[in-house]
Design an enzyme around this catalytic site. Structure first.
Site, PDB file in Angstrom:
ATOM      1  N   ASN A  93       0.829  -1.208   0.000  1.00  0.00           N
ATOM      2  CA  ASN A  93       0.000   0.000   0.000  1.00  0.00           C
ATOM      3  C   ASN A  93       0.862   1.257   0.000  1.00  0.00           C
ATOM      4  O   ASN A  93       0.607   2.216  -0.747  1.00  0.00           O
ATOM      5  CB  ASN A  93      -0.901   0.022   1.233  1.00  0.00           C
ATOM      6  CG  ASN A  93      -2.069  -0.932   1.140  1.00  0.00           C
ATOM      7  OD1 ASN A  93      -2.363  -1.481   0.083  1.00  0.00           O
ATOM      8  ND2 ASN A  93      -2.756  -1.133   2.253  1.00  0.00           N
ATOM      9  N   ARG A 430     -10.821  -4.825 -14.076  1.00  0.00           N
ATOM     10  CA  ARG A 430      -9.706  -5.692 -13.698  1.00  0.00           C
ATOM     11  C   ARG A 430     -10.205  -7.126 -13.752  1.00  0.00           C
ATOM     12  O   ARG A 430     -11.325  -7.412 -13.339  1.00  0.00           O
ATOM     13  CB  ARG A 430      -9.204  -5.403 -12.268  1.00  0.00           C
ATOM     14  CG  ARG A 430      -8.720  -3.988 -12.030  1.00  0.00           C
ATOM     15  CD  ARG A 430      -8.164  -3.862 -10.613  1.00  0.00           C
ATOM     16  NE  ARG A 430      -8.071  -2.480 -10.185  1.00  0.00           N
ATOM     17  CZ  ARG A 430      -7.036  -1.674 -10.433  1.00  0.00           C
ATOM     18  NH1 ARG A 430      -6.012  -2.132 -11.130  1.00  0.00           N
ATOM     19  NH2 ARG A 430      -7.030  -0.429  -9.994  1.00  0.00           N
ATOM     20  N   ARG A 460      -5.301   1.363 -13.218  1.00  0.00           N
ATOM     21  CA  ARG A 460      -3.945   1.597 -12.718  1.00  0.00           C
ATOM     22  C   ARG A 460      -3.251   0.305 -12.285  1.00  0.00           C
ATOM     23  O   ARG A 460      -3.788  -0.478 -11.510  1.00  0.00           O
ATOM     24  CB  ARG A 460      -3.991   2.581 -11.548  1.00  0.00           C
ATOM     25  CG  ARG A 460      -2.616   2.926 -10.984  1.00  0.00           C
ATOM     26  CD  ARG A 460      -2.744   3.956  -9.886  1.00  0.00           C
ATOM     27  NE  ARG A 460      -3.043   5.264 -10.435  1.00  0.00           N
ATOM     28  CZ  ARG A 460      -3.715   6.212  -9.767  1.00  0.00           C
ATOM     29  NH1 ARG A 460      -4.176   5.961  -8.557  1.00  0.00           N
ATOM     30  NH2 ARG A 460      -3.923   7.380 -10.309  1.00  0.00           N
ATOM     31  N   HIS A 490     -15.420   2.596 -15.029  1.00  0.00           N
ATOM     32  CA  HIS A 490     -15.224   1.880 -13.775  1.00  0.00           C
ATOM     33  C   HIS A 490     -16.457   1.097 -13.357  1.00  0.00           C
ATOM     34  O   HIS A 490     -16.405   0.303 -12.419  1.00  0.00           O
ATOM     35  CB  HIS A 490     -14.842   2.894 -12.684  1.00  0.00           C
ATOM     36  CG  HIS A 490     -14.388   2.280 -11.401  1.00  0.00           C
ATOM     37  ND1 HIS A 490     -15.122   2.385 -10.228  1.00  0.00           N
ATOM     38  CD2 HIS A 490     -13.283   1.550 -11.089  1.00  0.00           C
ATOM     39  CE1 HIS A 490     -14.489   1.755  -9.253  1.00  0.00           C
ATOM     40  NE2 HIS A 490     -13.372   1.243  -9.743  1.00  0.00           N
ATOM     41  N   TYR A 523     -12.549 -10.087  -1.522  1.00  0.00           N
ATOM     42  CA  TYR A 523     -13.123  -8.737  -1.531  1.00  0.00           C
ATOM     43  C   TYR A 523     -14.589  -8.840  -1.151  1.00  0.00           C
ATOM     44  O   TYR A 523     -15.326  -9.651  -1.723  1.00  0.00           O
ATOM     45  CB  TYR A 523     -13.041  -8.124  -2.938  1.00  0.00           C
ATOM     46  CG  TYR A 523     -11.733  -7.459  -3.291  1.00  0.00           C
ATOM     47  CD1 TYR A 523     -10.512  -7.987  -2.881  1.00  0.00           C
ATOM     48  CD2 TYR A 523     -11.710  -6.311  -4.076  1.00  0.00           C
ATOM     49  CE1 TYR A 523      -9.327  -7.381  -3.228  1.00  0.00           C
ATOM     50  CE2 TYR A 523     -10.518  -5.704  -4.434  1.00  0.00           C
ATOM     51  CZ  TYR A 523      -9.329  -6.243  -3.999  1.00  0.00           C
ATOM     52  OH  TYR A 523      -8.143  -5.647  -4.349  1.00  0.00           O
ATOM     53  N   ARG A 619     -13.760   2.502   4.352  1.00  0.00           N
ATOM     54  CA  ARG A 619     -12.583   1.660   4.546  1.00  0.00           C
ATOM     55  C   ARG A 619     -11.307   2.483   4.604  1.00  0.00           C
ATOM     56  O   ARG A 619     -10.440   2.251   5.424  1.00  0.00           O
ATOM     57  CB  ARG A 619     -12.472   0.638   3.416  1.00  0.00           C
ATOM     58  CG  ARG A 619     -11.324  -0.362   3.645  1.00  0.00           C
ATOM     59  CD  ARG A 619     -11.098  -1.278   2.461  1.00  0.00           C
ATOM     60  NE  ARG A 619     -10.262  -0.656   1.463  1.00  0.00           N
ATOM     61  CZ  ARG A 619     -10.538  -0.588   0.171  1.00  0.00           C
ATOM     62  NH1 ARG A 619     -11.664  -1.082  -0.276  1.00  0.00           N
ATOM     63  NH2 ARG A 619      -9.708  -0.013  -0.682  1.00  0.00           N
ATOM     64  N   HIS A 647     -15.267  -3.627   0.310  1.00  0.00           N
ATOM     65  CA  HIS A 647     -15.172  -2.999  -1.002  1.00  0.00           C
ATOM     66  C   HIS A 647     -16.515  -2.520  -1.549  1.00  0.00           C
ATOM     67  O   HIS A 647     -16.553  -1.786  -2.536  1.00  0.00           O
ATOM     68  CB  HIS A 647     -14.539  -4.010  -1.979  1.00  0.00           C
ATOM     69  CG  HIS A 647     -14.085  -3.426  -3.272  1.00  0.00           C
ATOM     70  ND1 HIS A 647     -14.699  -3.698  -4.482  1.00  0.00           N
ATOM     71  CD2 HIS A 647     -13.056  -2.592  -3.570  1.00  0.00           C
ATOM     72  CE1 HIS A 647     -14.082  -3.067  -5.449  1.00  0.00           C
ATOM     73  NE2 HIS A 647     -13.067  -2.379  -4.931  1.00  0.00           N
TER      74      HIS A 647
END
Length: 747
Positions: A93, A430, A460, A490, A523, A619, A647
């Site tokens: 992170n 993704r 990204r 997205h 997730y 979060r 998430h």
């Protein structure tokens, strides 16, 4: 310190006027007139007599989030290998934070484009506070490993060893491995008048080596990169080391193995000393889409340039020679404040190798996701006919508690195999290398179905992988598009068109998470499978916007960014204010990954000032400051971290006793609301609405373990009651009782 808030809060109407002039969304600025993209100021601070201290700084808030991750690694009540994994996650992170956020801030300062943050801090002040906090966190991170985790691993016979601690047999085996697998790929680079200081790639681990020529007695410097294609930690005792309790498992850092064989790399020279160092660079991408004839080609070129971004952090071991450190600082053109001196080993991301050891006694009990009851009444592991189940009712999914493979994956696989299916439209942000989702789309195209895949190749750090899957899909005959110029796509959408007796029928999935089978196992996300005609019409319009020309589309059950997510949520918040003033039930609750957008936050402040109860579950980043008298005393902010990565994005409103619930892909950030295509769907089934509200009740319950944000921006972990007993973990509650909970709600 308590603050009495005196200033006014900006209204939704004034925000709209400031951003859009008359309140109308202007024409697109992109070269392709596909959708209206609002002009916006990413860091707009509302005008007027408004105190900037109503916002917390987003960068410092992110560091506070990573500190919460570190607290999990520090918690002795958690399983040991899970604590190891949290240490690795913390390191990963922080790397991304420096590569993107710190690098971006430095770039804006250097170009003179930086402006004060909404929290009222100058860019230099933000950078200084980041440096102070990051130095403290990295030092604490290293101390947790050295003082807590390493001894605990040793107690379980898992050791991180030094070369001198090994017996002769182990040394011989490692020397053989070095000769066969490591030595051939190493490239020592000398630094002298004929060899300039080499380029140091971002996140690479390196050895700074000092050698002496015995003939001239001259000392020379060389750099040696530790290959990142090899395991960061080398198992001394074989690939299954550590899997048997009580049996010794030893691991040695790769750089130590290399260091012990430096003489082979510099024959005829005397190796005097070596030191480990690591550089972090700006690795955010900048693609000028308006000028790019081919976005895919432009992105590939930019990926090559990513490796050469300016340095933003230098990590060195505490025992480094000051002269070597001075050389690195000078050659890398880095500031002293950007140097992080840490005990070896550097780059604790590599601890994921130890964290992945198969020791069931040292990790969370294995979780096997169950097929949703709404998809399989018999409760077997095999999914039933998904289309038949969707015709009966909307199906609310909650991953990883509900199986992804027997729900979303099965939906697309059955669609690919069903001869009655005419078309499949899918967004991919993704996904994994062996994705069954990609395979299903390929199968459908090869079967002659019309298949559209909207691949966001600018996701990204997944750009290269997404380029590969885009080409694989194109080769199979899938219509691949890359979305709208100027926006990232997205949203998480699937649309299946099926021929039935009464005509064509549309089946839809809208989710909060990616179509990624692997991450769906850890997730936490929500998703809706529905055959509702209104949702089908909405998704058809949205896909037409994404692949063609439909800039004036309107939607019934969707809120879609960049046009209507912010404004739609603010309208709902304003309605709760009106309900409160009229004496009707009023409440606002959001569950998001990040809460940054000033207009949304100001709307929540106005709701609090009107007496509306506001609950926020976040979060990561939170720029909202709760508990300020006269501003936000009716706002509660909680954060839940644990086994699964929280998430899902959820937005609930009491709506005078007729609750409204949205789920979707959007976080409350400028990039999501202004620069991305996001979609929220309104739930229509009363049981699903009740289930989501019950879930948020549990997250916000004082008896649930969580972190609490206070008025000064400090997060405090509350995981024990007054008697020292553990508070309830919401994820464990969901794992243990969700089936019972859902069956009760269904009744």
């Amino acid at each position: 310190m308590k603050r009495e808030y005196k200033g006014p809060v900006q209204t939704a109407a004034s925000f709209g006027r400031e951003r859009f002039g008359s309140g109308e969304v202007p024409a697109a600025r992109a070269t392709q007139d596909r959708i209206d993209i609002p002009e916006f100021e990413p860091n707009l601070i509302p005008e007027g007599d408004i105190s900037p201290d109503r916002f917390l700084d987003r960068e410092l808030s992110w560091l506070a989030f990573n500190a919460r991750v570190l607290e999990l690694a520090e918690d002795p009540s958690l399983f040991l290998l899970e604590r190891v994994n949290f240490l690795s996650i913390f390191a990963s992170n922080l790397d991304e934070f420096f590569m993107v956020r710190v690098a971006g801030l430095k770039r804006r300062i250097a170009t003179g484009l930086a402006v004060p943050s909404p929290a009222g801090l100058s860019p230099i002040e933000v950078l200084e506070q980041i440096s102070d906090a990051a130095h403290e966190l990295q030092s604490r991170h290293a101390q947790v490993f050295a003082g807590q985790i390493r001894p605990a691993l040793a107690y379980e016979h898992i050791h991180l060893v030094h070369w001198q601690e090994l017996d002769d047999t182990a040394k011989i085996a490692l020397s053989t491995m070095f000769a066969e697998k490591i030595f051939p790929i190493l490239t020592p680079l000398a630094v002298d008048p004929a060899h300039p200081f080499p380029y140091i790639s971002g996140l690479s681990l390196n050895l700074a080596v000092v050698v002496r020529n015995p003939v001239s007695d001259k000392e020379l410097f060389a750099r040696l990169k530790v290959p990142d294609l090899l395991p960061r930690l080398v198992s001394v005792d074989g690939p299954r080391a550590g899997t048997v309790p009580g049996r010794v498992a030893r691991f040695i850092p790769l750089e130590e193995v290399i260091a012990e064989h430096l003489g082979q790399l510099f024959p005829g020279m005397e190796v005097l000393e070596h030191h480990t160092f690591r550089v972090t660079r700006n690795e955010d991408l900048e693609v000028e889409e308006d000028d790019a004839e081919n976005l895919l080609q432009a992105l590939e070129k930019e990926l090559l340039r990513r490796k050469f971004g300016p340095p933003v952090r230098l990590e060195v071991t505490t025992d480094i020679n000051p002269n070597i450190l001075a050389l690195l600082v000078r050659e890398l053109d880095i500031e002293d404040t950007e140097v992080y001196s840490l005990p070896a080993p550097l780059d604790l991301r590599g601890l994921s190798i130890i964290g992945g050891i198969d020791r069931s006694d040292l990790r969370y009990p294995k979780h096997v996701a169950h097929t949703s009851r709404d998809l399989n009444e018999s409760e077997t592991s095999k999914a039933a006919n998904v289309f038949a189940a969707m015709r009966r009712r909307d199906i609310l999914l909650h991953h990883p508690y509900d199986s992804f493979s027997t729900s979303v994956q099965a939906f697309l696989e059955q669609a690919a195999a069903d001869p009655k299916v005419r078309a499949i439209k899918q967004t991919l942000y993704r996904t994994s290398g062996d994705s069954p989702i990609v395979d299903a789309l390929v199968d459908a195209a090869e079967a002659g179905k019309q298949v559209l895949a909207l691949v966001e190749i600018k996701a990204r750090f997944d750009e290269q992988a997404n380029i590969s899957w885009a080409r694989k899909l194109e080769q199979a005959g899938v219509h691949v598009v890359y979305g709208i110029v100027g926006l990232k796509t997205h949203c998480k959408l699937s649309l299946v068109v099926r021929q039935e007796q009464d005509g064509l029928r549309r089946y839809c999935h809208i989710g909060t998470g990616n179509y990624h089978p692997r991450t769906a196992r850890y997730y936490e996300d929500l998703g809706l499978l529905t055959a509702d005609n209104q949702v089908g019409e909405d998704l058809s319009k949205l896909f037409n916007q994404l692949s063609g020309y439909a800039p004036k589309s309107t939607f019934d059950r969707l809120l879609v960014a960049p046009r209507s997510v912010r404004s739609g949520l603010i309208e709902r918040i304003d309605a709760e204010i009106a309900n409160k003033k009229a004496g009707r039930p009023a409440q606002v609750r959001f569950k998001v990954n990040s809460m940054v957008d000033e207009a949304i936050i100001d709307s929540l402040y106005r709701a609090s000032q009107a007496g509306v109860e506001v609950g926020i579950i976040v979060r990561g980043i939170c720029s909202l400051r709760p508990g300020v008298p006269g501003l936000s005393e009716n706002i509660t902010v909680r954060s839940v971290l644990g086994r699964f990565l929280e998430h899902s994005r959820v937005f609930t409103f009491a709506n005078a006793g007729d609750p409204v619930v949205y789920i979707g892909s959007a976080d409350m950030m400028h990039r999501n609301l202004d620069r991305r295509v996001e979609a929220l769907v309104r739930l229509s089934n009363t049981e699903d609405i009740a289930e989501v509200n019950t879930l948020l009740d549990r997250y916000l319950d004082p008896g649930t373990a969580s972190w609490h944000l206070d008025v000064d921006g400090l997060w405090t972990r509350r995981h024990l009651d007054a008697d020292g007993n553990p508070l309830e973990d919401v994820q464990s509650w969901l794992l243990a009782g969700r089936s019972r909970q859902r069956s009760t709600l269904r009744r």
